[in-house]
Write an enzyme that holds these catalytic residues in place. Structure first.
Site, mmCIF file in Angstrom:
data_model
loop_
_atom_site.group_PDB
_atom_site.id
_atom_site.type_symbol
_atom_site.label_atom_id
_atom_site.label_comp_id
_atom_site.label_asym_id
_atom_site.label_seq_id
_atom_site.Cartn_x
_atom_site.Cartn_y
_atom_site.Cartn_z
ATOM 1 C CG HIS A 1 21.376 -27.801 -7.729
ATOM 2 N ND1 HIS A 1 20.201 -27.273 -8.217
ATOM 3 C CD2 HIS A 1 20.999 -28.848 -6.953
ATOM 4 C CE1 HIS A 1 19.173 -27.956 -7.745
ATOM 5 N NE2 HIS A 1 19.634 -28.922 -6.975
ATOM 6 C CE LYS B 1 19.653 -13.268 -10.866
ATOM 7 N NZ LYS B 1 19.215 -14.491 -11.515
ATOM 8 N NE ARG B 2 23.621 -18.393 -4.421
ATOM 9 C CZ ARG B 2 24.731 -18.852 -5.012
ATOM 10 N NH1 ARG B 2 25.914 -18.661 -4.469
ATOM 11 N NH2 ARG B 2 24.663 -19.504 -6.144
ATOM 12 C CE LYS C 1 23.690 -16.598 -8.285
ATOM 13 N NZ LYS C 1 22.701 -17.382 -9.047
ATOM 14 C CB THR D 1 14.124 -21.024 -9.875
ATOM 15 O OG1 THR D 1 14.848 -20.604 -8.710
ATOM 16 C CG2 THR D 1 14.451 -22.474 -10.182
ATOM 17 C CE LYS E 1 11.094 -18.543 -7.528
ATOM 18 N NZ LYS E 1 12.227 -18.484 -6.630
#
Length: 844
Positions: free
Chosen positions: A381, A575-576, A581, A686, A690
């Protein structure tokens, strides 16, 4: 509304009586109401004089569980009779979200339950709100695992999930003036109505001890401490199918023999219950801090506890199914069992299966190795070095002495294979070995390498990610085993992430496609493309999106006290919190936008697209820079939102305690979503799927699944910016060489933060990470500065597109229409066919 048990079972909205009678398989609303009343009276967990929303929730959940247990029993009896090959999915995380609405939605009895609760004086929506999210995961890894379980059940696949029953989860996030604060999750403070404790399913899990060698040369792990693994089962229903599969969660217990009554009675209370205390620690918290040796031991204990209990259970189940049929043939094991490792956390399943086969079942090395390698497959991952687990060899040998022996033997045999058959690869051995002793003071076990050497299949989770695994991370292994590496692009369940979380939009899709079969065949969404210019669809689509935005605005007001305008563009990144990110890029962009708005005249501002920027996510408790980013978002928000000249044009909101239930509110209400990681660093993502599925447009880099989303929905419907993955290494080198010239806009944003415009907190350490040409915590490793100008330009294109309602709605419809590929049903079908070799086994 009724307030006592007496009124519960007599008074209803229409004055009729609701008798408290058990109807475990009820599908009609009056019998469902009776079954709920029965559980309120005869499965009591509260004082009998109350039937408020909380009590109604627990009674309703237990009435649904009746039906799930019936289907679950039928499913496993059927699997036992047919004896198909089964998949066992091992994951340290599952982010299930609330189960009540999802279960009755999958069972197809949503309206009946709403009506039944209405007869008892309650609204379904209010009752569903009483449920706490199960705190069994953190981010995308856990949410993916839960989507996979939903798809396995829906596709009637013979499959199980295995995980740990965390008492306090990761943490519940509170936002104060100091920034993020972590407190323990309270999801099990009362009890979970969905789990069934299996007192007959208990396995011993050993830690520490020593290895004894018998005169015949066989080895046995003895001594140390033994903790009991107790099974808690959670039923997972498929969508409109009888099949209901299982998520088995392990809890850690010590036995009564481990309680020293003599010590307790002599006042040594802690010593008397020492093993009980150690057992409680194992399943207390997801990802306990591992900066200390004790922290590392606890994390490794958690991982082994999951692997050992699960493998023992799998072996017992295999032997039970063989009993009375034929002589036990261990070579048959991989024909009946597939074990999937969700990332490197369950790697210890490999040496544990070897140990069980050799030490307990008497197999020789070669036979055990053949069985293990044909059984186990590994999903990678991440390419982030800190997430590719490396455990100190000394800790591994201390905690798991027998497993360390097995790992050493796997490493030794791998090296021997290279020396004998691939002499061209000998120079690569130092980086390929499982045991890394390149730093003699800190020798480690490389868990990813152990997975690759020992698994029959290795997959990445998006095409770009899998390509990077093959061309960079595992390049040398690919030259030895080219057929071992695959791609399985992630997916999401369309049930939770569209059908149930956005019923308005779902109904419109069903109306225009003239079928609801898209819920289990998401490719049918492509049929919306031919209506993308239809004004009637535009009008309906617009009103559904607005209903979701108004709902979200109410939620934001409730949890933050900030009023946001549903007519503004809702721009969301959840998100985290992690530097790769790049939430920092987002908030720097917001700071620059604020500065420009401040500099404009009133007339100029009126031409701007009003925007509400929302961020949410948890920063790991010890990740200082991530916590600084959370603090900065909140500090910027408190200034911008209270600036009377600007707050009609810009709001910045941090959504606290992001989880699945929050996502179910945010995602349908979003119009633009930011997926802006440095290219080549996000394995898949992911949440991007969504958002796209819900008609939200993406501003993003060519990273992870963004690449495939852009291909599917059309390049013209995606706001692209930033460096490409293959450019990143060169850009970092140029940065180190001092060749980077920052854009003036980037400098303006940083300067405004440093000026104290957003408070007195010292943000220099955070901003310093974006500066300098190299060095730890400096040099802008994630290329925020490089990508900033193209990001700002892309945001300007968003502003222009949003002003053209017709164009924006068409893009939104095409985003949903192009999301068919990203169903977890498609992903799991590919795993089943190409990795696990299992087939559907529907209950007749």
């Amino acid at each position: 509304m009724p307030t006592t048990k007496e009124t519960l079972i007599t008074a209803t909205n229409d004055g009729a009586k609701v008798p408290a009678v058990a109807h475990p398989l009820a599908e009609e609303s009056s019998e469902i109401a009776s079954n709920i009343a029965y559980h309120a009276q005869y499965s009591p967990h509260f004082s009998p004089l109350k039937f408020e929303p909380e009590q109604a929730y627990y009674a309703a959940a237990q009435s649904i569980r009746d039906m799930l247990i019936q289907r679950w029993n039928e499913t496993y009896l059927h699997f036992h009779k047919v004896d198909p090959k089964q998949t066992y999915y091992l994951s340290m995380e599952y982010l299930q979200g609330r189960a009540l609405a999802n279960a009755i939605g999958n069972l197809g009895i949503l309206d009946a339950y709403a009506d039944a609760l209405n007869k008892l004086g309650h609204e379904l929506e209010e009752i569903a709100e009483q449920e706490k999210d199960a705190a069994l995961g953190n981010g995308g890894l856990g949410r993916l695992a839960s989507c996979f379980l939903d798809s396995m059940a829906t596709l009637n696949l013979p499959a199980w999930g295995y995980g740990l029953r965390y008492r306090y989860g990761l943490f519940r996030q509170r936002i104060s003036k100091e920034g993020q604060e972590e407190v323990a999750e309270d999801w099990l403070e009362k009890f979970s109505p969905w789990e069934v404790v299996r007192h007959d399913i208990v396995y011993p899990v050993r830690f520490f001890g020593r290895v004894e060698v018998s005169p015949t040369g066989s080895r046995k792990w003895v001594g140390g401490e033994i903790i009991q693994a107790l099974a808690y089962d959670v039923p997972i229903p498929g969508y409109k199918t009888k099949n209901t599969i299982n998520l088995r969660l392990w809890d850690a217990k010590a036995s009564c023999e481990d309680f020293n009554l003599f010590q307790f009675n002599s006042g040594q209370y802690e010593s008397a219950a020492q093993l009980h205390s150690k057992a409680q620690q194992i399943c207390a918290v997801l990802y306990p801090g591992d900066a200390t040796e004790n922290g590392k031991i606890l994390r490794l204990k958690q991982q082994f506890f999951l692997c050992s209990a699960s493998l023992q259970d799998i072996v017992v189940r295999f032997k039970e199914r063989r009993a009375g049929k034929t002589a036990l043939q261990w070579s048959e094991f991989p024909n009946k069992v597939a074990v999937q490792l969700n990332d490197t956390h369950p790697t210890l399943a490999i040496p544990e299966l070897m140990r069980l086969l050799m030490d307990d079942e008497g197999l020789g090395w070669d036979e055990a190795w053949n069985v293990t390698t044909r059984t186990v497959a590994y999903t990678n991952h991440t390419v982030l070095p800190e997430a590719l687990e490396k455990w100190p060899q000394a800790i591994m040998a201390k905690l798991l002495p027998r497993h360390m022996e097995i790992i050493e033997e796997i490493d030794k045999r791998f090296m021997a294979m290279i020396h004998s058959s691939r002499t061209d690869m000998e120079s690569k051995l130092p980086s390929m070995r499982i045991l890394d002793s390149s730093n003699p003071e800190k020798p480690v076990v490389r868990m990813a390498n152990l997975c690759v050497v020992s698994s029959h299949m290795v997959n990445g989770v998006a095409q770009l990610h899998s390509d990077i695994l093959k061309s960079e991370l595992f390049k040398d292994f690919v030259s030895i085993w080219p057929a071992k590496f695959q791609n399985k692009t992630n997916g999401i369940t369309p049930r939770r992430w569209l059908r149930f979380c956005s019923p308005e939009l779902s109904n419109i899709i069903t109306k225009w496609l003239k079928t609801d079969r898209w819920i289990t065949n998401l490719d049918l969404l492509s049929g919306l493309r031919k209506f993308a210019d239809n004004e009637e669809l535009h009008s309906e689509w617009d009103s559904a999106k607005m209903a979701n935005k108004c709902r979200l605005a109410q939620y934001v007001l409730h949890v933050t006290g900030i009023a946001i305008d549903p007519n503004s563009l809702f721009d969301i990144q959840v998100k985290r919190i992690h530097e790769y990110k790049r939430q920092l890029l987002n908030i720097l962009g917001a700071v620059y936008r604020y500065k420009k708005l401040r500099e404009m005249s009133t007339e100029e501002r009126k031409k701007m697209t009003p925007r509400t920027i929302m961020l949410g996510g948890k920063a790991f408790a010890t990740y200082t820079n991530a916590k600084r980013i959370v603090k900065l978002v909140n500090d910027v928000g408190s200034v911008v939102n209270n600036d009377p000249e600007i707050n009609n044009y810009l709001k910045v909101v941090f959504i606290p305690n992001y989880n699945v239930s929050v996502a179910e509110m945010l995602i349908p209400g979003s119009e633009l979503s930011q997926h802006i990681s440095t290219a080549g660093m996000e394995a898949s993502g992911t949440s991007n799927m969504k958002f796209s599925l819900n008609g939200c447009l993406i501003i993003g880099t060519l990273d992870g699944a963004n690449v495939e989303i852009r291909e599917e929905i059309g390049e013209e419907n995606f706001f692209l910016f930033g460096a490409k993955a293959d450019e990143v290494p060169r850009l970092r080198k140029e940065r180190e060489a001092g060749l980077f010239k920052p854009d003036p806009r980037f400098e303006e944003a940083k300067k405004l933060i440093r000026s104290g415009a957003f408070g007195s907190y010292n943000y220099n350490p955070l901003l310093d990470s974006l500066e300098g040409n190299s060095g730890y915590g400096r040099g802008d490793y994630f290329l925020v500065g490089h990508d900033f100008p193209s990001y700002i330009d892309a945001q300007s294109k968003v502003d222009e597109a949003y002003k053209d309602r017709r164009r924006w709605l068409k893009m939104s419809i095409l985003s949903t229409a192009g999301s068919g590929k990203f169903s977890s049903d498609r992903t799991i079908s590919q795993y089943a066919k190409e990795i696990w070799d299992i087939k559907g086994c529907p209950v007749p």
